[in-house]
Design a protein around this motif. Structure first.
Motif, short mmCIF file in Angstrom:
data_model
loop_
_atom_site.label_atom_id
_atom_site.label_comp_id
_atom_site.label_asym_id
_atom_site.label_seq_id
_atom_site.Cartn_x
_atom_site.Cartn_y
_atom_site.Cartn_z
N ASN A 216 97.12 45.17 -4.93
CA ASN A 216 98.39 45.50 -4.27
C ASN A 216 99.01 46.76 -4.84
O ASN A 216 99.57 47.58 -4.10
CB ASN A 216 99.38 44.34 -4.39
N TYR B 111 96.04 49.95 -4.13
CA TYR B 111 95.32 50.09 -2.87
C TYR B 111 95.51 51.46 -2.23
O TYR B 111 94.54 52.11 -1.84
CB TYR B 111 95.72 49.00 -1.87
N ARG B 112 96.74 51.91 -2.10
CA ARG B 112 96.99 53.21 -1.44
C ARG B 112 96.32 54.36 -2.18
O ARG B 112 95.74 55.26 -1.56
CB ARG B 112 98.49 53.47 -1.30
N TRP B 113 96.39 54.34 -3.50
CA TRP B 113 95.77 55.41 -4.28
C TRP B 113 94.27 55.39 -4.08
O TRP B 113 93.65 56.44 -3.87
CB TRP B 113 96.12 55.25 -5.77
N GLU C 211 92.57 54.12 -1.57
CA GLU C 211 92.28 54.52 -0.19
C GLU C 211 92.31 56.05 -0.06
O GLU C 211 91.40 56.64 0.54
CB GLU C 211 93.31 53.89 0.75
N ARG C 212 93.31 56.69 -0.63
CA ARG C 212 93.39 58.16 -0.59
C ARG C 212 92.19 58.80 -1.28
O ARG C 212 91.62 59.77 -0.78
CB ARG C 212 94.69 58.65 -1.23
#
Length: 188
Positions: A17, A20-22, A24-25
């Protein structure tokens, strides 16, 4: 909940959680880009499936050592480029076949449970990669650690060391190829 009262899966959920965004980038910008960008989402899913199917002891070790990002990103890079990886067999070759035959999407089920041989292969790669990175020249080891673990981009490395991006790319690729070549027994 403290670290002592959380289960390993709870700790992993918390880490996913948070990161995840990092991740994904990074996957989209540095691993599955250009001609490979069509595989980015499937690659992310494949890596998370493998991560959640790992033995809890290995997950705990990666979390405690702060190596989970490195493991995830280096594993994603190898999965994408290998023609013998679980990702290739389940996703990529099916998408390639579908495109060649004018079909959309993939007929592979990315939520299949990973069998024990694939898990052992993943653990084999992890252990082998750790060993091979330790054996690299200090320069290549530093570049890999800053690029993969710390998440620096080529531009950041270029600014920090005043080395051309082309040379950095060549050195990173050379180190990765050396590791891949020395760890190819994990495919067998």
């Amino acid at each position: 909940m403290t670290k002592e009262t959380m289960t390993i899966k709870d700790r992993l959920d918390k880490w996913v959680n948070k990161e995840y965004r990092w991740i994904e980038r990074e996957v989209k910008a540095n691993i599955a880009y250009g001609k490979m960008e069509a595989y980015a989402e499937d690659l992310l899913q494949e890596m998370f499936i493998q991560l959640y199917n790992m033995k809890e002891e290995k997950i705990e070790q990666l979390l405690d050592n702060g190596k989970l990002k490195w493991y995830f990103l280096s594993g994603a890079g190898m999965q994408l480029r290998s023609s013998t990886s679980p990702f290739y067999n389940r996703i990529r070759k099916h998408k390639m076949y579908a495109r060649e035959n004018g079909l959309e999407g993939s007929d592979a089920n990315i939520f299949e449970r990973i069998d024990d041989t694939e898990e052992l292969s993943t653990e084999c790669y992890y252990i082998c990669m750790q060993r091979e990175i330790e054996n690299l020249h200090w320069y290549n080891k530093t570049l890999l650690q800053e690029y993969w673990i710390q998440g620096l981009h080529l531009e950041d490395l270029h600014q920090k060391y005043k080395i051309s991006k082309a040379h950095l790319t060549k050195d990173l690729n050379s180190a990765i190829l050396t590791i891949r070549e020395n760890c190819k027994e994990c495919n067998e």
